[in-house]
Design an enzyme around this catalytic site. Structure first.
Site, PDB file in Angstrom:
ATOM      1  N   SER A 144       0.838  -1.195   0.000  1.00 29.60           N
ATOM      2  CA  SER A 144       0.000   0.000   0.000  1.00 29.60           C
ATOM      3  C   SER A 144       0.871   1.242   0.000  1.00 29.60           C
ATOM      4  CB  SER A 144      -0.887   0.010   1.243  1.00 29.60           C
ATOM      5  OG  SER A 144      -1.607   1.224   1.367  1.00 29.60           O
TER       6      SER A 144
ATOM      7  N   TYR B 269      -2.702   0.253  10.737  1.00 34.30           N
ATOM      8  CA  TYR B 269      -2.848  -0.373   9.419  1.00 34.30           C
ATOM      9  C   TYR B 269      -1.610  -0.102   8.565  1.00 34.30           C
ATOM     10  CZ  TYR B 269      -4.220  -0.868   4.537  1.00 34.30           C
ATOM     11  OH  TYR B 269      -4.253  -1.227   3.200  1.00 34.30           O
TER      12      TYR B 269
END
Length: 225
Positions: free
Chosen positions: A135, A147
């Site tokens: 990501s 996250y």
């Protein structure tokens, strides 16, 4: 013999788009996720090149069994795509939920590790590839983001694994998108990346010639704001 790809998190979003793109390119695909119904819908669309493999990515035995069933049907494993993952319900560290963190770590980190460990013995036989979903959050510091920290792990792990797999000619690639229009978000993001954009990046790596080890593809939407 057609090549075979195992995909976790295959019931929607990036995983489903990659399954369809791979099948269109002639690959057999193993669709792994918890929802049999969603997987079957995708498999029905693809046809005989798809196999439904219901299971939980946080369960190592579930992944090993799924890969074994996939190989029983198609004969070999040429690539694995560790795509399953999720975010948290509450942002930040101080305001976060430690129990929720545990579930996220289990799938974002341990799930990806389980895919690698279960797949590598088979990938070595075919000089295959391991792909994992990273990501933008794994390339940039985001205030208080647990996250994001799990994706930093993924980026580091992918680099380490790439060197390990290179010893027998295997390849490892992390695909790291910015915002993608998936169910990850509460509202649609039509002006951001689409799942098929990421799927095409994955296919670019999978279809690259053996002498080209693509270790990361980083995508950003044209409108990153």
């Amino acid at each position: 013999m057609s090549k075979t790809l195992f995909i976790t998190g295959a019931s929607s979003g990036i995983g489903a788009a990659t399954a369809k793109a791979a099948a269109a390119a002639g690959w057999n695909v193993g669709l792994f996720a918890r929802s049999t119904e969603k997987l079957q819908t995708i498999a029905d669309e693809i046809g005989s090149q798809a196999m439904v493999l219901t299971g939980d990515a946080t369960d190592y035995g579930s992944q090993t069994d799924a890969i074994a069933h996939l190989i029983d049907r198609y004969g070999q494993l040429d690539a694995a795509f560790a795509n399953a993952g999720r975010g948290t319900s509450q942002a930040g560290t101080q305001n976060g939920d430690p129990k929720d963190w545990q579930g996220m770590v289990d799938i974002n980190i341990m799930g990806a590790l389980y895919t690698a460990h279960a797949a590598l013995p088979h990938l070595e036989k075919t000089t295959g590839q391991y792909v994992v979903t990273g990501s933008l959050a794994g390339r940039r510091h985001l205030k208080g983001s647990i996250y994001g920290a799990t994706k930093w792990f993924i980026h580091g792990f992918a680099g380490n694994l790439a060197d390990e797999m290179a010893e027998w000619g295997g390849r490892c690639m992390v695909v790291s998108p910015g915002m993608v229009n998936t169910d990850f978000f509460d509202s649609p993001k039509p002006d951001k990346l689409q799942p098929d954009d990421v799927a095409q990046a994955v296919m670019h790596a999978l279809n690259a010639p053996a002498h080209a080890a693509i270790r990361e593809i980083h995508l950003m939407p044209g409108n990153p704001g």
